[in-house]
Design a protein around this motif. Structure first.
Motif, PDB file in Angstrom:
ATOM      1  N   THR A 144      11.292   4.838 -10.781  1.00  0.00           N
ATOM      2  CA  THR A 144      11.413   3.951 -11.937  1.00  0.00           C
ATOM      3  C   THR A 144      10.573   2.682 -11.816  1.00  0.00           C
ATOM      4  OG1 THR A 144      13.411   3.005 -10.929  1.00  0.00           O
ATOM      5  CG2 THR A 144      13.717   4.762 -12.552  1.00  0.00           C
ATOM      6  N   ASN A 145      10.087   2.363 -10.607  1.00  0.00           N
ATOM      7  CA  ASN A 145       9.284   1.152 -10.443  1.00  0.00           C
ATOM      8  C   ASN A 145       7.777   1.415 -10.489  1.00  0.00           C
ATOM      9  OD1 ASN A 145       9.545   2.505  -7.959  1.00  0.00           O
ATOM     10  ND2 ASN A 145       9.134   0.645  -6.785  1.00  0.00           N
ATOM     11  N   VAL A 146       7.385   2.617 -10.940  1.00  0.00           N
ATOM     12  CA  VAL A 146       5.977   2.901 -11.201  1.00  0.00           C
ATOM     13  C   VAL A 146       5.856   3.461 -12.614  1.00  0.00           C
ATOM     14  CG1 VAL A 146       5.258   3.293  -8.802  1.00  0.00           C
ATOM     15  CG2 VAL A 146       6.210   5.191 -10.108  1.00  0.00           C
TER      16      VAL A 146
ATOM     17  N   GLY B 126       0.803  -1.212   0.000  1.00  0.00           N
ATOM     18  CA  GLY B 126       0.000   0.000   0.000  1.00  0.00           C
ATOM     19  C   GLY B 126       0.836   1.262   0.000  1.00  0.00           C
ATOM     20  N   TYR B 127       0.550   2.148   0.949  1.00  0.00           N
ATOM     21  CA  TYR B 127       1.251   3.433   1.027  1.00  0.00           C
ATOM     22  C   TYR B 127       2.690   3.284   1.537  1.00  0.00           C
ATOM     23  CZ  TYR B 127      -3.100   5.891   0.042  1.00  0.00           C
ATOM     24  OH  TYR B 127      -4.228   6.372  -0.563  1.00  0.00           O
ATOM     25  N   ASN B 128       3.032   2.103   2.029  1.00  0.00           N
ATOM     26  CA  ASN B 128       4.408   1.836   2.482  1.00  0.00           C
ATOM     27  C   ASN B 128       5.263   1.216   1.376  1.00  0.00           C
ATOM     28  OD1 ASN B 128       4.339   2.691   5.290  1.00  0.00           O
ATOM     29  ND2 ASN B 128       2.896   1.013   5.604  1.00  0.00           N
ATOM     30  N   THR B 129       4.709   1.159   0.173  1.00  0.00           N
ATOM     31  CA  THR B 129       5.482   0.652  -0.971  1.00  0.00           C
ATOM     32  C   THR B 129       6.707   1.536  -1.202  1.00  0.00           C
ATOM     33  OG1 THR B 129       3.484  -0.203  -2.028  1.00  0.00           O
ATOM     34  CG2 THR B 129       5.409   0.158  -3.449  1.00  0.00           C
ATOM     35  N   VAL B 130       7.849   0.907  -1.364  1.00  0.00           N
ATOM     36  CA  VAL B 130       9.103   1.656  -1.550  1.00  0.00           C
ATOM     37  C   VAL B 130       9.224   2.081  -3.015  1.00  0.00           C
ATOM     38  CG1 VAL B 130      11.618   1.552  -1.473  1.00  0.00           C
ATOM     39  CG2 VAL B 130      10.273   0.479   0.342  1.00  0.00           C
TER      40      VAL B 130
END
Length: 582
Positions: free
Chosen positions: A469-471, A459-463
């Motif tokens: 670059t990972n989105v 969720g909002y804790n996604t690094v």
């Protein structure tokens, strides 16, 4: 320049003072030992006095221990002073960079700033440590050894004096020739860093276009340029070694030859001969150290100038004497504004912009590539200053505001969306460091970012990786919009910030803005007519001028540029680009 840089020593002044003091202590110990050794030979060994030998030996051990402790102290204090000095220089530069306006940043390339913060500071650090330890030790050692040599025997000491003068001339010649190469080499570092930076940050593009070989060649050329420049400099500097070594051996041979004859004649003792040979090595090694110092100082001169340039650079923007701290509302007035990026520009980028925007209005801004749409909105938050005319926000000239107060009320989502390494929470709290979880989720809902965030396992804790670059591009844009909304600004500027978002999501974002933040003035730069046609009014930019300003219906009826693009996009199911005029 040197005085300014040394002003950054601050809390490391004491270690900087103690280092040369310790080095002088080491020199004193080194100078006493040859005298004691000579007396031990003449009075102890030759005289058969064992008690004198033991007593002198104990004194020599104590003097050696004193020299050892002094040397250790010099090394510790020197390391602390030089590394602390480097830390302060980096901090001073970085702090000053944070004050730079866009105009200041344009003056320095990002790769050039990286080189200054890393390679150039490292050169200064090494040179400073060398100066603290050797610049005091070498001259002191040479002078004391020379004096002691003349006290022992002036005739033989004259050989040292001639050697010192000769080597001094050689060092000056070598350094003068090497300096010009060292000045150029750090400019080559900028090119190397730029090559690496571009390659790493755009690695996906490089691989997509199979340009690895091209990038390898570009890096190879940049690295080769540095190699060749250093080789030229080192070819000159390396002459120092053989000339120095040849001079040392010549001195030893002359002293041994002449000294042997003097011992036979009874004009010199064996112990004095040993002391003179020891002082010979001290003098010539001191010269070797001085030549190394000259090399380091020569290399660091170019670095010092480059660092001073960043520290001395004053921001082209500043707060007025008594700045206004509160922005009343989100109204914006451009009053006959001209703008150019540099003072020597042949013509301004923006020309005679004269428009008024009411607080709470939603304004679309549309125009072809290079029509100065981004330049227009950058002036509102005072990222640049106008060249002529004035811009008022809340009825007050932006130059009369405290810049932090103004920028806190003018939230900008720039054309290039940037996320930083850290969690989604960390990135969103750039907008408001104290934002609650509820406020963060509301901002994400307005930006339609909650849809994909909640699908992530964390969720909002996604690094988020560096640069995001990972989105995807669209996800990155929506996160940046949510971050801007958390500032609760009076003016929100979206600079082509939904270009990677599908039209349905784009419409949802605009609808949420209209319903949830009606009091915020919203400026939306876009290429798609569909992104701006529902705005209260639309600005049509063309070649740095306002070509039209009105509602969608008014512009379709009265503005030729807008009508042509509208018709081309409608005729192409909304897929045509603004630059593709029929």
């Amino acid at each position: 320049m040197v005085k300014k840089l040394l002003g950054e020593l601050h809390e490391f002044k004491l270690p900087s003072i103690l280092t040369p003091i310790c080095m002088i202590g080491e020199v004193i110990a080194e100078m006493i030992i040859p005298v004691l050794m000579g007396r031990m030979v003449d009075l102890g060994i030759n005289g058969g006095n064992m008690a004198y030998i033991v007593r002198t030996g104990i004194i020599m051990i104590l003097v050696a221990l004193f020299g050892l402790l002094s040397g250790l102290g010099g090394a510790v204090f020197g390391a602390k002073a030089s590394t602390g000095f480097a830390r302060n220089l980096r901090k001073k530069m970085f702090d000053n960079i944070q004050t730079f306006s866009f105009a200041n940043i344009d003056k320095f390339s990002s790769s050039g700033l990286v080189t200054r913060l890393t390679t150039d500071v490292s050169n200064i650090q090494n040179a400073f440590q060398m100066i603290l330890r050797m610049a005091m030790r070498a001259p002191a050692s040479m002078v004391v050894a020379m004096v002691m040599s003349f006290i022992i025997n002036a005739k033989l000491a004259s050989i040292y004096l001639i050697a010192v003068i000769f080597l001094g001339i050689v060092i000056v010649f070598i350094m003068n020739n090497a300096t010009k190469y060292f000045k150029q080499v750090f400019e080559k570092y900028d090119s190397l860093n730029e090559s690496v930076q571009e390659n790493v940050s755009a690695i996906r593009v490089v691989k997509a276009y199979v340009r690895e070989e091209y990038e390898n060649n570009k890096f190879k050329i940049a690295a080769l340029n540095i190699y060749e420049m250093f080789v030229r400099a080192e070819k000159v500097v390396t002459l120092n070694g053989p000339i120095m070594t040849g001079t040392v051996y010549a001195c030893i041979l002359l002293i041994s030859w002449i000294g042997a004859h003097m011992i036979v004649a009874g004009d010199l003792t064996t112990g004095e001969m040993m002391s003179l040979l020891t002082y010979c090595m001290n003098i010539l090694m001191s010269l070797m150290m001085l030549s190394m110092i000259f090399v380091m100082v020569t290399m660091s001169q170019a670095s010092a100038r480059r660092i001073a340039e960043v520290i001395d650079e004053e921001t082209s923007l500043g707060n007025p004497k008594d700045p206004i701290m509160e922005v009343k509302d989100g109204s914006i007035d451009f009053e006959h504004v001209d703008f150019a990026y540099t003072s020597d520009s042949e013509e301004p980028v923006l020309k005679d912009i004269d428009i008024s925007i009411k607080s709470g209005e939603t304004i679309g801004i549309i125009g072809g590539t290079g029509s100065a749409k981004s330049s227009l909105v950058n002036l509102i938050s005072r990222l640049y200053d106008v060249t002529k005319g004035s811009i008022k926000v809340g009825g007050v000239d932006v130059r009369d505001y405290d810049m932090e107060a103004l920028r806190n009320q003018v939230s900008v989502v720039l054309q290039k969306n940037v996320l930083f390494s850290g969690t989604i929470y960390d990135n969103l709290r750039w907008g408001d460091a104290n934002a609650s979880e509820e406020e963060i989720k509301r901002a994400c809902k307005l930006a339609c970012a909650d849809e994909f965030i909640e699908r992530f396992p964390d969720g909002y804790n996604t690094v988020i990786e560096q640069g995001g670059t990972n989105v995807s591009g669209g996800q990155r844009q929506r996160l940046c919009i949510a971050r801007a909304l958390l500032k609760k600004p009076k003016i929100l500027i979206l600079d082509d910030s939904t270009s990677a978002v599908d039209t349905a999501t784009d419409a949802k974002i605009r609808k949420a803005f209209a319903e949830e933040i009606p009091g915020t003035t919203k400026l939306i730069i876009a290429q798609r007519i569909s992104s701006v046609q529902d705005c209260d009014r639309i600005i049509v930019m063309d070649d740095g001028k306002v070509n039209g300003f009105g509602t969608h219906d008014e512009l379709v009826k009265n503005n030729e540029i807008y009508r042509e693009v509208y018709e081309s996009q409608v005729g192409s199911s909304g897929d045509a680009d603004f630059d593709e005029k029929s």
